[in-house]
Motif scaffolding. Structure first.
Motif, PDB file in Angstrom:
ATOM      1  N   ALA A  96     -92.734 -50.678  22.384  1.00 30.53           N
ATOM      2  CA  ALA A  96     -93.196 -50.827  23.970  1.00 30.53           C
ATOM      3  C   ALA A  96     -91.908 -51.034  24.675  1.00 30.53           C
ATOM      4  CB  ALA A  96     -94.036 -51.949  24.085  1.00 30.53           C
ATOM      5  N   ALA A 122    -102.009 -49.509  32.769  1.00 32.47           N
ATOM      6  CA  ALA A 122    -102.942 -49.528  31.963  1.00 32.47           C
ATOM      7  C   ALA A 122    -104.233 -48.377  32.279  1.00 32.47           C
ATOM      8  CB  ALA A 122    -103.754 -51.264  31.850  1.00 32.47           C
ATOM      9  N   GLN A 126    -102.028 -46.154  29.475  1.00 29.56           N
ATOM     10  CA  GLN A 126    -100.835 -46.920  28.636  1.00 29.56           C
ATOM     11  C   GLN A 126    -101.030 -48.397  28.226  1.00 29.56           C
ATOM     12  OE1 GLN A 126     -98.101 -44.726  28.170  1.00 29.56           O
ATOM     13  NE2 GLN A 126     -98.970 -43.375  29.250  1.00 29.56           N
ATOM     14  N   PRO A 127    -101.355 -48.482  27.227  1.00 30.30           N
ATOM     15  CA  PRO A 127    -101.661 -49.960  26.753  1.00 30.30           C
ATOM     16  C   PRO A 127    -100.590 -50.921  27.218  1.00 30.30           C
ATOM     17  CG  PRO A 127    -101.960 -48.492  24.830  1.00 30.30           C
ATOM     18  CD  PRO A 127    -101.422 -47.551  25.741  1.00 30.30           C
ATOM     19  N   THR A 128    -100.839 -51.875  27.833  1.00 34.74           N
ATOM     20  CA  THR A 128     -99.895 -52.624  28.599  1.00 34.74           C
ATOM     21  C   THR A 128     -99.974 -54.191  28.289  1.00 34.74           C
ATOM     22  OG1 THR A 128     -99.681 -51.159  30.345  1.00 34.74           O
ATOM     23  CG2 THR A 128     -98.534 -53.054  30.995  1.00 34.74           C
ATOM     24  N   LEU A 129     -99.001 -54.950  28.075  1.00 31.41           N
ATOM     25  CA  LEU A 129     -98.956 -56.468  28.206  1.00 31.41           C
ATOM     26  C   LEU A 129     -98.303 -56.912  29.280  1.00 31.41           C
ATOM     27  CD1 LEU A 129     -99.712 -59.129  26.580  1.00 31.41           C
ATOM     28  CD2 LEU A 129     -97.393 -58.743  25.476  1.00 31.41           C
ATOM     29  N   GLY A 175    -107.165 -52.044  28.812  1.00 31.83           N
ATOM     30  CA  GLY A 175    -105.936 -51.790  28.166  1.00 31.83           C
ATOM     31  C   GLY A 175    -104.805 -52.542  28.578  1.00 31.83           C
ATOM     32  N   ASP A 177    -103.725 -56.460  28.464  1.00 31.80           N
ATOM     33  CA  ASP A 177    -103.656 -57.827  28.152  1.00 31.80           C
ATOM     34  C   ASP A 177    -102.535 -58.793  28.762  1.00 31.80           C
ATOM     35  OD1 ASP A 177    -105.350 -56.876  26.102  1.00 31.80           O
ATOM     36  OD2 ASP A 177    -103.838 -56.775  24.529  1.00 31.80           O
ATOM     37  N   LYS A 212     -97.755 -52.601  19.630  1.00 31.21           N
ATOM     38  CA  LYS A 212     -98.924 -52.508  19.846  1.00 31.21           C
ATOM     39  C   LYS A 212     -99.022 -51.810  21.416  1.00 31.21           C
ATOM     40  CE  LYS A 212    -100.129 -56.820  17.369  1.00 31.21           C
ATOM     41  NZ  LYS A 212    -100.786 -57.932  17.127  1.00 31.21           N
ATOM     42  N   TYR A 213     -98.027 -51.989  22.189  1.00 32.06           N
ATOM     43  CA  TYR A 213     -98.153 -51.517  23.627  1.00 32.06           C
ATOM     44  C   TYR A 213     -97.107 -50.324  23.960  1.00 32.06           C
ATOM     45  CZ  TYR A 213    -100.595 -56.047  23.557  1.00 32.06           C
ATOM     46  OH  TYR A 213    -101.224 -56.883  23.435  1.00 32.06           O
ATOM     47  N   SER A 214     -97.387 -49.911  24.929  1.00 33.83           N
ATOM     48  CA  SER A 214     -96.582 -48.869  25.484  1.00 33.83           C
ATOM     49  C   SER A 214     -95.505 -49.531  26.755  1.00 33.83           C
ATOM     50  CB  SER A 214     -97.286 -47.725  26.413  1.00 33.83           C
ATOM     51  OG  SER A 214     -98.026 -46.809  25.366  1.00 33.83           O
ATOM     52  N   ILE A 216     -94.547 -53.669  28.306  1.00 29.59           N
ATOM     53  CA  ILE A 216     -94.694 -54.913  28.394  1.00 29.59           C
ATOM     54  C   ILE A 216     -94.042 -55.446  29.720  1.00 29.59           C
ATOM     55  CG2 ILE A 216     -94.159 -57.095  27.477  1.00 29.59           C
ATOM     56  CD1 ILE A 216     -94.039 -56.002  24.669  1.00 29.59           C
TER      57      ILE A 216
END
Length: 362
Positions: A96, A122, A126-129, A175, A177, A212-214, A216
């Motif tokens: 990420a 998200a 785009q998986p985002t934290l 998407g 977190d 795990k993410y694209s 952060i």
């Protein structure tokens, strides 16, 4: 060209098979992208024979976000007769991109930017934290979490070493977190003073979750304390929101000096993601002048997207919603949607530049 998975254990040798019509009659490198692991692989043929699988070994790999073939030798094309090309490798995920939202001046839109940029990323698949690094916990509230003393937060992650799975929370945005914060985080700055490797606590914590993410996104407090320092050390880039007023402009040089010192001593890879103009009021001469001065001095480092002063944007946190959920048709939603697209485009340009660099280096 099609692929078939031969294994999926992280950081262990696995094989992936590519179907190609005929064996390659050249030692020219082959470049192939694998969307399954988000990795672009540059491979060199090391063994071949009529009627036998082609053997390849990895020369290097670069991050990749597509599932397309980059380049293949001219002799290779697709038809009805298939050969198997095996890639026995140690696969790794593209990590990420960590972006810290930082400015030591308060009230410039850091939390608003962190929450809405994360939500828009998200929503763009785009998986985002989102990590709230501020003891005021405004980002936690703005994304829809009520106060809960029993909830594990960034404090538990940094100071008590709680596992990520016990700290992370699912948000209302698919998407996205969130690692929330609370008032206990104020004590973390004090407790970190005597800790070993105190500047690297967050960086070490994020190592196991970056694949795990694209993206952060780190929401930093309005001070250059140990929490902000941890965020800047763990970040790949810093995004600087600047209110279009004179006093906000004055603090930019001090922030950039701090970033340069961090780059020299603690985080050599730290980049400027961009400077974002916030609370922009096109009716005032001052806002236009500040925007003009910033663009003339920093050039392309200033985002084309501008966040206009917008009542709906100010109302959204009180309802615990990002602006795209509160009023998708507002100017604020439009501004942050455009910003997210710029951030994604910039990330894709860096990936492309890395692939071209690896190709030329070979």
């Amino acid at each position: 060209m099609t692929t078939k998975e031969g294994g999926s254990t992280w950081n262990k040798p696995v094989a992936l098979t590519f179907h190609v019509e005929q064996p390659t009659q050249t030692s020219e490198p082959i470049f192939a992208d694998c969307s399954m692991w988000n990795t672009a692989l540059q491979c060199q043929e090391v063994q071949s024979g009529a009627g036998t699988p082609l053997k390849f070994e990895r020369l290097n790999h670069v991050p990749c976000r597509t599932g397309r073939i980059s380049t293949v030798p001219r002799e290779t094309h697709l038809a009805s007769l298939f050969w198997l090309c095996y890639f026995p490798l140690v696969w790794g995920s593209a990590l990420a991109r960590v972006i810290a939202i930082a400015n030591q001046k308060g009230g410039v839109g850091k939390t608003t930017t962190a929450v809405n940029l994360a939500a828009c990323l998200a929503s763009s698949n785009q998986p985002t934290l989102l990590i709230d690094c501020d003891s005021q916990a405004n980002a936690t509230a703005a994304i829809g979490f009520q106060k809960d003393p029993s909830r594990h937060t960034t404090y538990h992650a940094l100071i008590l070493g709680e596992p990520f799975e016990r700290v992370v929370q699912k948000s209302q945005v698919q998407g996205l977190d969130v690692v929330p914060a609370d008032k206990n985080l104020a004590g973390a700055a004090v407790e970190l003073v005597s800790a070993e490797q105190r500047e690297y606590k967050l960086q070490a914590y994020l190592q196991s979750v970056r694949e795990k993410y694209s993206f952060i996104i780190l929401d930093c407090p309005p001070a250059l304390d140990l929490l902000t320092l941890n965020a800047l050390v763990s970040a790949d880039a810093v995004l600087v929101p600047i209110q279009c007023e004179y006093l906000a402009l004055e603090g930019v040089s001090e922030l950039l000096d701090t970033l340069m010192r961090i780059r020299r001593t603690l985080n050599p890879k730290l980049e400027i993601e961009g400077i974002l103009l916030t609370m922009y009021d096109e009716r005032t001469t001052l806002a236009k002048q500040v925007a003009t001065d910033l663009r003339s001095f920093f050039g392309t480092q200033v985002f084309q997207s501008v966040i206009a002063r917008n009542v709906r944007l100010a109302e959204a946190p009180s309802f615990g919603k990002p602006i795209i959920f509160y009023d998708i048709h507002s100017k604020g939603a439009e501004g942050y949607t455009q910003l997210a697209q710029e951030v994604i485009a910039n990330a894709e340009k860096r990936v492309g530049a890395g692939a071209r660099s690896a190709h030329s280096g070979a």
